[in-house]
Design a protein around this motif. Sequence first.
Motif, short mmCIF file in Angstrom:
data_model
loop_
_atom_site.label_atom_id
_atom_site.label_comp_id
_atom_site.label_asym_id
_atom_site.label_seq_id
_atom_site.Cartn_x
_atom_site.Cartn_y
_atom_site.Cartn_z
N LYS A 1 0.82 -1.22 0.00
CA LYS A 1 0.00 0.00 0.00
C LYS A 1 0.86 1.26 0.00
O LYS A 1 0.35 2.38 0.05
CB LYS A 1 -0.89 0.02 1.25
N MET A 2 2.20 1.07 0.01
CA MET A 2 3.13 2.20 0.05
C MET A 2 2.91 3.06 1.29
O MET A 2 3.13 4.26 1.26
CB MET A 2 3.02 3.06 -1.21
N HIS A 3 2.47 2.41 2.37
CA HIS A 3 2.37 3.13 3.65
C HIS A 3 3.77 3.17 4.26
O HIS A 3 4.41 2.14 4.38
CB HIS A 3 1.42 2.40 4.61
N ILE A 4 4.20 4.35 4.67
CA ILE A 4 5.58 4.44 5.16
C ILE A 4 5.70 3.88 6.57
O ILE A 4 4.73 3.83 7.34
CB ILE A 4 6.12 5.89 5.16
N LEU A 5 6.92 3.45 6.89
CA LEU A 5 7.27 3.11 8.26
C LEU A 5 8.28 4.16 8.70
O LEU A 5 9.37 4.26 8.13
CB LEU A 5 7.96 1.75 8.31
#
Lengths: 864, 161
Positions: free
Chosen positions: A731-735
């Motif tokens: 989902k290309m959610h950043i960490l």
Amino acid sequence: MRLPEQLNERIDRSRPVRFFFAGRVVEGFEGDTIGSALFASGQRVFSRSFKYHRRRGLLCCSGGCPNCMMRVDGVPNVRVCTEPVREGAHVHAQNVLGSLEHDLLAAVDHFGGPFTPVGFYYRTMIRPRSLWPLYERFLRNVAGLGRLDKHAGRTRRFDTEHRRTEVLVIGGGRSGREAARSAAAAGRQVVLVDERGAPADGAFEVLAPARAIGIYEGGLVPVDAGNVLYRFRAERIVVATGALEQPLLFPGNDLVGVHLPGAVRRLVDEWSIKPGERAVIVSADERGLAVADKLERAGTSVVERIDLRSAPPRQLAARGSRGRLRSVVVDGREIECDLLVMSGGRQPAYSLLAQAGARVEYDAERGIFVPSDLPSNVEAVGSAAGEQEPAAVPAATFEGAEGAGRCFVCVCEDVTEKDVKRAIAEGFDSIELGKRYTTVTMGPCQGRLCHVPSIRLFARENETDEKAIGTTTARPPWAPVSLGLLAGRGHEPTKRTSIHHRHEEAGATMMWTGFWRRAHSYEHAANEALNVHRGVGVIDVSTLGKLLVQGPDAARFLELLYPNRFGDMKVGRIRYGVLGTDAGRIMDDGTIARLGEDQYYVTTTSTGADTVIEWFEWWNAVWGLDVETVNLTGALAAVNVAGPRSRELLGRLAQIDTSNEGISYLDAKETYVAGVPCLILRIGFVGELGYELHFASPYGEYLWDALLEYGADLGIRPFGLEPQRILRLEKMHILVGQDTDSESNVLEAGMPWIAKLDKEDFVGKWALEHVQERGFREQLVGFEMTDGVVPAEGGQIVLGGRPAGRVTSSRLSPQLGRAIGMAWVRPELAHEGAEIDIKVNGGFARACVRLKPFFDPEGERLRS
Amino acid sequence: MSELHFLSPDRARSEDLFAPRFASPLARVLAGTTSVLDLSQLGKIEVRGDVDAIDVEAEVVRITPRRALVLCPYEQCAELRARLPGLVIDMTGALAGLELEGEQAMRRLTDLDLEGLPAAGKVAEVPALVLRDGSRFRIFFPQEFAHYVGEVVLDVLEGIE
């Protein structure tokens, strides 16, 4: 070998104790030390020296010098002269190849002398550099102290105990006990620590044998009591450490049979042992000469007494054979003897005082260093303060005689007079430099025996006085201490969620994230990820930081902290937030739910929780707004139930309408789930329809069990951190911390919509405006490998042979069947479809830049 | 404004198919031990604001001039929450607690001045609140450290025996 019963002897002749030494059984008595029992059995050589492997005997016999260090029951470097005998102990010599009597490494003493002067390895063993490891190993094998058993585990238990007292007296001699008694009489709470085992006293507590190893700031005194390290905090510290008998520097001064007066006193008085047949005494003070009486009482004939106060000789040298003293040469006269008692006067044991901040000055008249200007909470009494009878100041060294051998300045490190002279000639003429070059004072005695003599020698060689040479810095530990004692018990603070044990029971592979233990995966990360896409999965996210922000200024507070807007949120809604530093850098991210007009529920990353909470409290104090922040991290457990079938599962357990209308994407609702009151956040970090349930920690296991039970027919399976990382990457959610670093900001990280630059103010606003003005230097993008190979995280992106970015995350997506990742790239590459080359295994692999999520780019599944 | 029901363990209810089970974070580590009491299910309510205005029949531990922790039997939580002034936060689930006997054990667990209790400080390296009653001590600390603290406490007691 023992004398008839003496008046004050410490041994109990009715209680024999046996131990093993060098393959034989040695018998001593209760009250003996291993050293005294060995001496009584006829043993005279106790060790081989550090460098030259010379025979060494009981020089000080009071735990100061290195000469009696042995391995006792596997523990190296035990000073056997102070180690009480114990039945069945196994005692071995150390640093010898062969035996104490026949040590093959003694060849260094016979042949190595000219080739091994001070610092020789710095000059002769530097080329070729690649061989240094070999040299080092060689040096380690032929020189040094005892060896640790590399394969040994913990054999002893060490504890740490915190103690407080009004008065701490260090040293149980006459002055120490007097000080303790008078303080106790004045109604103070007193603890006296003594390394020699002072007897108990009704007026105050005695801790013995125990040794203070330093004085630190705030009156902290660590005390080594064998298996327990006491950390004393005392209002007042009385140092009564006494004085240290000093040796004389003359050729042959390290021979077996040369003793300090204290050794002779203890051998005769405490253990009733005759130390030798014919004795010579050379002394700078009365104490040294006074041992003559004891010797005569023990049957040793004192053949010569030399009082350095009245008639100091020019020449003094000891001759020996096989390392043992045979005669002493005094001004041309050779006197046969097997015992030489030498005394160079007594130096106040000021180290602890110096550590506490006292000044140390040379008293030229008395030839000693004396402490002054003590800190207000520290007091020195007795000999430690410099009170002692007058003594002669001995010559730095005496003239030698033929066949007398080396003159040792430092017996710990085998540093000779010649070594010191050579070091000074090479330019190491200051005591601090000379100390480091020659290692004088750096051995196990920590300068007890060599500090003053070496300063005196430095003064003479530099044609100045001791005052000008000065002293070296006194640092803790004042006495050797085992690392095990300093380390204490091996406990490591660990955070566990209230569901932790369920993960372990399910066989999860656990991993550390900060202080937390988390499930990495249960079986196979890819399958767990697929199960979330196709059915329903559940993950323990109790580690998320959780904060309540409540009060009339709550909205304003958050708007000032975050670049986003929160005042316009409807109650019951959730918004993603990225927290920035003063410099506009990404600090943390999470969700913010509005629970009431003046009430927000904020989540943070798992490892960032503590920092964020401090950050909130700090700004709250700065702005003085009417708002309270409460850390609820541990109060609440949290699980994320995710996957297309999660609604069905929740519907079975929750008391609300779980339809998309009942609770839609980014809604926050409170309800009961399986009887437990929960806050449900409908969010989608993993990209599927999902619900985060937050509820009181004590129900962690219960609700986890309920979800698994009621979801069994839906194919529910727990998933760990690793599948979650795959899912969020899709989902290309950043960490934060993985895809961002301390330089990253929201604009370049591809989240310009977060920063509301039209807001009046927020933390870091100026910095984001600056970034906007200067233009982007790099951008965070997604990428997809063309050939399926997964590049390493941190891997370099190359353009035209030059670095053009770096990979931050990469995984193989089981759902998409492709290798995907995120990377920082130069702005000109930050467009859909741009081709980049990533360094992989020494070669390059081609990838395409992607700006939209790899999975469900429009978020239809999230909102479904 | 939400009443934060989800924070209070005592609000869970058994109904139909469900019977919520309160689990202490110390349950596993203290199983089979009699020397240490588990206080995790004690009611613990944090009050912020005018702590002088607290007027309840319960033990009140002042943490700061405007912060206090009220300790009470679990069954009384609901009643006290309603009667306490200021911002009232139920910390029953947040804090684990244990009670042990012996000053020496405490000296090995904390560098707090045991003559100056109650006080907040580190116990076994984690933040804690320590109360004293003669030779008995009560320690409250974040529940996520409970298993670890329990292990350390038992280890320390073993070292003294």
